[in-house]
Design a protein around this motif. Structure first.
Motif, short mmCIF file in Angstrom:
data_model
loop_
_atom_site.label_atom_id
_atom_site.label_comp_id
_atom_site.label_asym_id
_atom_site.label_seq_id
_atom_site.Cartn_x
_atom_site.Cartn_y
_atom_site.Cartn_z
N ASP A 108 23.51 37.70 39.56
CA ASP A 108 22.68 36.46 40.42
C ASP A 108 23.38 35.87 41.19
OD1 ASP A 108 23.78 34.33 38.58
OD2 ASP A 108 22.93 35.65 37.01
N HIS A 109 22.90 34.52 41.68
CA HIS A 109 23.93 34.04 42.60
C HIS A 109 25.02 33.24 42.02
CE1 HIS A 109 21.54 30.28 41.90
NE2 HIS A 109 22.75 29.68 42.56
N GLY A 110 25.01 32.82 40.86
CA GLY A 110 25.78 32.15 40.20
C GLY A 110 27.42 33.10 40.10
N ALA A 111 26.97 34.28 39.91
CA ALA A 111 27.96 35.31 40.06
C ALA A 111 28.54 35.94 41.33
CB ALA A 111 27.86 36.69 39.19
N TRP A 112 27.49 36.52 42.21
CA TRP A 112 27.99 36.85 43.72
C TRP A 112 28.18 35.96 44.43
CZ3 TRP A 112 24.87 35.45 47.64
CH2 TRP A 112 23.32 35.05 47.53
N GLY A 113 27.54 34.60 44.28
CA GLY A 113 27.83 33.58 45.54
C GLY A 113 29.40 33.23 45.22
N LEU A 114 30.03 33.20 44.18
CA LEU A 114 31.32 33.26 44.11
C LEU A 114 32.04 34.05 44.56
CD1 LEU A 114 31.52 31.01 40.82
CD2 LEU A 114 32.11 30.04 42.88
N LEU A 115 31.91 35.36 43.78
CA LEU A 115 32.65 36.41 44.03
C LEU A 115 32.70 37.00 45.61
CD1 LEU A 115 31.61 38.61 40.94
CD2 LEU A 115 33.58 37.16 41.15
N HIS A 116 31.53 36.49 46.26
CA HIS A 116 31.37 37.04 47.77
C HIS A 116 32.52 36.26 48.54
CE1 HIS A 116 29.68 37.61 51.49
NE2 HIS A 116 29.58 35.91 51.72
N ILE A 117 32.82 35.00 47.97
CA ILE A 117 33.87 34.18 48.50
C ILE A 117 35.34 34.77 48.27
CG2 ILE A 117 34.67 31.80 49.00
CD1 ILE A 117 31.81 30.90 48.43
#
Length: 256
Positions: A108-117
């Motif tokens: 979810d975005h709580g995970a991929w949002g950070l990891l993508h950065i």
């Protein structure tokens, strides 16, 4: 040895933003050793059972609506690590937490949002964990303690949530932080630095503006889990803190 981190994930738009917090995330990641794997607990994966992702390759879920088309093009096809998933299952059983492997859950975005950065190449194995908001905070801390030995094997543990995170209070056009949000963040900072678990576990009774800052516990729990993973040394460092939209805090903590 890897630290455990608590990282605020803000809004889904964080993945597209260039600001002081996203610059910090990139700089901090570039300065640290590359982890062998990452274990991440996101406030956006809630379940009554303790679920542990066990996928070979991650998909993503866009668990939001109303944002620009650009954000729906982000993918994060990082590999999983079934061996690590099994290991975590065993660690949790040792503290009486009966986990279950999940071979379907996307990030979810709580995970991929950070990891993508932080790791845009998506080449580090990821295991994501659900959180159960019904568990008391002392048990959440115990979950973090159970994960702590993974840090010795170059596994980065990330709790993804938000210390002040109340979307009913955000002020979209406000560029300065509101006093109540600062007061709550300062209270949490003091208790973390003193490693005052009794106060943190009962923040809703002791902290100023607790119901405004933490209307529901799921965004606060990842902080407690990340802190539990630092129980061995009890050394905390606040790495970054800014605010968006008047009161949405973007805070990063390291626990050695």
């Amino acid at each position: 040895m890897m630290p455990s981190l608590f990282l605020s994930h803000g809004t889904p738009l964080l993945a597209l933003e260039n600001n002081g917090y996203t610059a910090f995330l990139k700089e901090y990641t570039n300065a640290m050793n590359k982890p062998a794997a990452i274990v991440i607990m996101s406030a956006h994966w809630e379940s009554e059972e303790q679920l542990i992702s066990a996928v070979r390759k991650h998909q993503v879920i866009y668990d939001f609506v109303g944002f620009s088309e650009e954000i729906f093009k982000i993918t994060y096809p990082a590999p999983g690590c079934l061996e690590l998933s099994d290991r975590i299952l065993t660690l949790f059983s040792s503290i009486g937490v009966l986990g279950e492997l999940d071979d379907r859950r996307p990030l979810d975005h709580g995970a991929w949002g950070l990891l993508h950065i932080m790791y845009p190449e998506a080449d580090i194995p990821i295991v994501s964990l659900s959180i159960n908001p019904e568990l008391p905070l002392n048990k959440q801390y115990e979950i973090g303690k159970a994960l702590a030995e993974l840090k010795e094997e170059n596994v980065l543990i990330i709790g993804s949530g938000g210390i002040v995170h109340n979307f009913t209070h955000i002020q979209k056009d406000m560029n300065v932080a509101e006093g109540w949000a600062i007061n709550f963040e300062n209270w949490v900072e003091g208790k973390i630095m003193a490693w005052d678990l009794e106060s943190l576990f009962n923040y809703d009774q002791y902290a100023p503006y607790s119901m405004d800052a933490v209307p529901t516990k799921e965004h606060f729990i990842p902080l407690i889990i990340a802190m539990g993973a630092g129980d061995g040394h009890k050394k905390a460092t606040m790495l970054h803190r800014t605010f968006q939209y008047g009161n949405l805090s973007l805070t990063a903590w390291k626990f050695d």
